[in-house]
Design an enzyme around this catalytic site. Structure first.
Site, PDB file in Angstrom:
ATOM      1  CE  LYS A  45      -2.047   2.589   2.886  1.00  0.00           C
ATOM      2  NZ  LYS A  45      -1.871   3.784   2.357  1.00  0.00           N
TER       3      LYS A  45
ATOM      4  CD  GLU B 149      12.484   3.818   9.219  1.00  0.00           C
ATOM      5  OE1 GLU B 149      12.218   4.794   9.811  1.00  0.00           O
ATOM      6  OE2 GLU B 149      12.581   3.950   7.659  1.00  0.00           O
TER       7      GLU B 149
ATOM      8  CB  CYS C 163      12.055   8.660   9.747  1.00  0.00           C
ATOM      9  SG  CYS C 163      12.873   7.406   8.278  1.00  0.00           S
TER      10      CYS C 163
ATOM     11  CD  GLU D 134       9.372  11.990  13.176  1.00  0.00           C
ATOM     12  OE1 GLU D 134       8.388  11.350  13.521  1.00  0.00           O
ATOM     13  OE2 GLU D 134      10.454  11.435  12.703  1.00  0.00           O
TER      14      GLU D 134
HETATM   15  P1  ADP Z   1       2.132  10.496   8.221  1.00  0.00           P
HETATM   16  O1  ADP Z   1       1.369  10.971   9.685  1.00  0.00           O
HETATM   17  O2  ADP Z   1       3.415  11.101   8.180  1.00  0.00           O
HETATM   18  O3  ADP Z   1       1.316  10.763   6.857  1.00  0.00           O
HETATM   19  P2  ADP Z   1       1.569   7.730   8.827  1.00  0.00           P
HETATM   20  O4  ADP Z   1       2.270   6.946   9.685  1.00  0.00           O
HETATM   21  O5  ADP Z   1       0.063   8.370   8.977  1.00  0.00           O
HETATM   22  O6  ADP Z   1       2.554   8.986   8.370  1.00  0.00           O
HETATM   23  O7  ADP Z   1       1.286   7.145   7.105  1.00  0.00           O
HETATM   24  C1  ADP Z   1       2.107   6.339   6.827  1.00  0.00           C
HETATM   25  C2  ADP Z   1       1.761   4.982   5.995  1.00  0.00           C
HETATM   26  O8  ADP Z   1       0.754   4.521   7.050  1.00  0.00           O
HETATM   27  C3  ADP Z   1       0.617   5.477   4.874  1.00  0.00           C
HETATM   28  O9  ADP Z   1       0.820   4.737   3.871  1.00  0.00           O
HETATM   29  C4  ADP Z   1      -0.771   5.754   5.545  1.00  0.00           C
HETATM   30  O10 ADP Z   1      -1.724   5.418   4.515  1.00  0.00           O
HETATM   31  C5  ADP Z   1      -0.666   4.414   6.418  1.00  0.00           C
HETATM   32  N1  ADP Z   1      -1.557   4.395   7.550  1.00  0.00           N
HETATM   33  C6  ADP Z   1      -1.783   5.310   8.177  1.00  0.00           C
HETATM   34  N2  ADP Z   1      -2.870   5.063   9.280  1.00  0.00           N
HETATM   35  C7  ADP Z   1      -2.960   3.770   9.151  1.00  0.00           C
HETATM   36  C8  ADP Z   1      -3.481   2.601   9.924  1.00  0.00           C
HETATM   37  N3  ADP Z   1      -4.509   2.855  10.761  1.00  0.00           N
HETATM   38  N4  ADP Z   1      -3.441   1.368   9.471  1.00  0.00           N
HETATM   39  C9  ADP Z   1      -2.322   0.955   8.445  1.00  0.00           C
HETATM   40  N5  ADP Z   1      -1.769   1.953   7.777  1.00  0.00           N
HETATM   41  C10 ADP Z   1      -2.021   3.309   8.164  1.00  0.00           C
END
Ligand code: ADP
Length: 493
Positions: free
Chosen positions: A187, A263, A297, A394
Site C-alpha cells: 500500500k 521503521e 525519519c 518529531e
Molecule cells: P504521516 O502521519 O506522516 O502521513 P503515517 O504513519 O500516518 O504518516 O502514514 C504512513 C503510511 O501508513 C501511509 O501509507 C498511511 O496510509 C498508512 N497508515 C496510516 N494510518 C494507518 C492505519 N491505521 N493502519 C495502517 N496503515 C496506516
C-alpha cells in the site's frame, strides 16, 4: 474513470497508470471510488487514482497467495535475482520520468529525485544479487543425525509505505522480500501514489509473474488497516509514524500474530564538539535537517553544540541555512521544495508557533515561503529548553533546535534523553572521541563527520520507539525468511 492518463510535467509528458495493480493488471477498485493526488507546488490536483479498500486488499491477498504457491515457487532463486536486476535496469532507463513523477507528486527537487531513482535501482540490484545466496546451515550434533536449516519465505507480505520517499521506500521494501521468495501486497501513501503505479508497470514489463507484487493506492484507515489485520497476510512491514506503528502492531497481535517490522519516527541528535572541523560540520548539519525538506525519519533535528564553539556555529549555520535554495521542484538548483501536503504544512507551522510561544529564539526562518504551495522557510530555533515541545516531538519539516552543551558527557546525556533512537551524529576530529560517543549514543545509525548518508548495503532501523527490525543490507533478509530446522535420524543400516 480511465485506467491511465497522459500527464504533463514541466520537463516531459508520460502515461500515468491510475488503477490498482493486482495480478499484473491495472483494475478499478471494488467500490468504484477514486481520490485525487495534489501537486504541493501549486496545491492543484494532478490526477485521480482508483482507491483500494478492504475488499481490494482481499483480492490482492488471494492473488499473492496463489502466486506464492504457484508460479513464483517454481522460479529458481537465480531467476528471481535476474528479475530484480532487470527491474533495476528499467528504473534507470526511465529515470527522467520517475524523477519527474516524484517532483510532481511529492514536491522534492528533481535533481534530488534522480538521486532517489538511482538509489532505488541500486537497492533492487543489490537484493537481486542476494537472491541465490540465501543459505541455511548444517548442524553437527551427533553421529546419528543430520540436522540442517532452510531459510524459507515468510509468505504473503503486506507492506505499507510513507510519502516522504515514495519510490525509495517501495524499493527498500520489495527488494529483500522478493529476493527471499515472498509475494507482496503493497500500500502506497495516499499523498503520493503515482511512482508506485508507474513501477508496477515496470514490474510487469520485467517479467514478474502475476500476483507476485500487487500495489494498492488507498488510505491508512481503510486499506492500510485491512492489511495490518488480515488473517492471510503472514508479515507486515511498515514505515511511518510511531503512532500508526503502534496500531499496526496491535492489529497484528489481535489478528493472526503476523510478523511485524516497523521503521518509525525520530528526534535524532547531531553533536558538534569543539575539535570538529566547523565548516564541514555545518555542511553536514545543514544536510542533516534540511535534506528532503526535513521530511526524513532520521533528520538531525536536535543539534547539540559545545559551548566553546556555540556562538561561531550559530552564526555560520544561520548563514548556511539561508543559502538553501527553496522553490519550484522542477528548477534544477532547488534544494528544498514544498512540504508534501496542507496537513503537513499546518502541522509544521503549528510547531513553529509553539516554539515561538514557548520563548525559543528564531535564528532564521519561522514563516511561510512565498504565497502559493506548501513552502516553509528553513527554520532554526535557539535558546530552547529540554521540555519544550519543539525539542521533544518529531516535527518532520525544515525546523531544528540548537542546544548548548558544556561537555561530551552532557552531549551524550541530552542526546539519549528521548524515546526515539533512529540515528545520531557526532562531529569531531578525534578518533577516540568519535568511538566513545558512537558507542554511548542509543541509535540504530551513528554518523561520524557526516549525516544522512544511507546506503542499501548498510542496515537501517531504530532503537527504542523508532522501530523494530532493520531494513537494508543483509540484515533485512532476516525479516523475510522463516528458519526451518530439519533433523534426520540416521538409521544404522
Ligand atoms: P504521516 O502521519 O506522516 O502521513 P503515517 O504513519 O500516518 O504518516 O502514514 C504512513 C503510511 O501508513 C501511509 O501509507 C498511511 O496510509 C498508512 N497508515 C496510516 N494510518 C494507518 C492505519 N491505521 N493502519 C495502517 N496503515 C496506516
Amino acid at each position: 474513470m480511465a485506467l491511465s492518463q497522459t500527464v504533463e510535467t514541466p520537463v516531459l509528458t508520460y502515461e500515468q497508470p491510475l488503477g490498482l495493480f493486482i495480478n499484473n493488471e491495472f483494475v478499478k477498485g471494488v467500490d468504484g471510488k477514486t481520490f485525487e493526488t495534489i501537486n504541493p507546488h501549486n496545491e492543484k490536483p494532478i490526477v485521480a487514482v482508483h482507491e483500494g479498500t478492504a475488499d481490494d486488499v482481499n483480492i490482492a491477498v488471494k492473488a499473492a497467495r496463489t502466486a506464492l504457491n504457484g508460479e513464483w515457487k517454481q522460479i529458481t532463486p537465480s531467476e528471481r535475482g535476474r528479475l530484480l536486476t532487470r527491474l533495476a535496469d528499467f528504473l534507470e532507463r526511465d529515470i527522467d520520468t520517475l524523477a519527474a513523477i516524484e517532483a510532481l507528486d511529492n514536491g522534492k527537487g528533481v535533481s534530488m529525485a534522480k538521486g532517489d531513482v538511482t538509489a532505488s535501482a541500486g537497492c533492487l540490484r543489490y537484493y537481486g544479487g542476494w537472491a541465490d545466496k540465501i543459505y541455511g546451515q548444517t548442524i553437527d550434533t551427533d553421529t546419528n543425525s543430520l540436522t540442517y536449516t532452510r531459510h524459507e519465505p515468510v509468505g504473503v507480505c503486506g507492506q505499507i509505505i510513507p510519502w516522504n520517499f515514495p519510490l525509495l521506500m517501495f524499493a527498500w521494501k520489495i527488494g529483500p522480500a522478493l529476493a527471499t521468495g515472498n509475494t507482496i501486497v503493497m500500500k502506497t501513501a495516499e499523498q503520493t501514489p503515482l511512482s508506485g503505479l508507474y513501477v508496477a508497470k515496470l514490474i510487469k514489463e520485467a517479467g514478474f509473474p502475476p500476483g507476485v507484487v500487487n500495489v494498492i493506492s488507498g488510505f491508512g484507515r481503510t486499506a492500510g488497516a485491512a492489511i495490518a489485520s488480515h488473517m492471510d497476510i503472514d508479515k507486515v512491514a511498515f514505515t511511518g509514524s510511531t503512532l500508526v506503528g503502534r496500531q499496526i502492531m496491535k492489529s497484528a497481535a489481535d489478528s493472526n500474530l503476523k510478523k511485524v517490522t516497523l521503521e518509525l519516527g525520530g528526534k535524532s541528535p547531531n553533536i558538534v564538539l569543539p575539535d570538529a572541523n566547523l565548516e564541514e560540520a555545518i555542511e553536514w548539519v545543514n544536510l542533516g535537517i534540511f535534506f528532503n525538506h526535513g521530511q526524513c525519519c532520521c533528520a538531525g533535528s536536535r543539534i547539540l553544540v559545545h559551548e566553546a564553539v556555540y556562538d561561531k556555529f550559530l552564526e555560520l549555520f544561520k548563514k548556511r541555512a539561508e543559502q538553501n535554495k527553496v522553490g519550484d521542484p522542477f528548477h534544477s538548483e532547488t534544494f528544498q521544495g514544498p512540504q508534501v501536503s496542507q496537513i503537513q504544512y499546518d502541522r509544521i507551522m503549528g510547531y513553529i508557533q509553539d516554539g515561538k510561544g514557548a520563548g525559543a529564539t528564531v535564528v532564521t526562518g519561522g514563516d511561510r515561503h512565498g504565497s502559493e504551495g506548501y513552502y516553509i522557510q528553513p527554520t532554526i530555533f535557539a535558546d530552547v529548553t529540554e521540555n519544550m515541545t519543539i525539542v521533544k516531538e518529531e516535527i518532520f519539516g525544515p525546523v531544528c533546535t540548537v542546544q548548548k552543551v558544556q561537555s561530551e558527557e552532557e552531549a551524550i546525556q541530552v542526546a539519549n534523553d528521548t524515546n526515539y533512537g533512529l540515528a545520531a551524529a557526532v562531529h569531531t576530529t578525534n578518533i577516540n572521541t568519535a568511538i566513545r560517543v558512537s558507542n554511548a549514543v542509543k541509535a540504530g545509525t551513528v554518523w561520524v563527520n557526516n549525516y544522512n548518508t544511507l546506503h542499501y548495503q548498510m542496515p537501517f532501523g531504530g532503537f527504542k520507539e523508532s522501530g523494530i527490525g532493520r531494513e537494508l543490507g543483509s540484515y533485512a533478509l532476516e525479516n523475510y525468511t522463516e528458519v526451518k530446522t530439519v533433523r534426520i535420524h540416521l538409521s544404522k543400516s
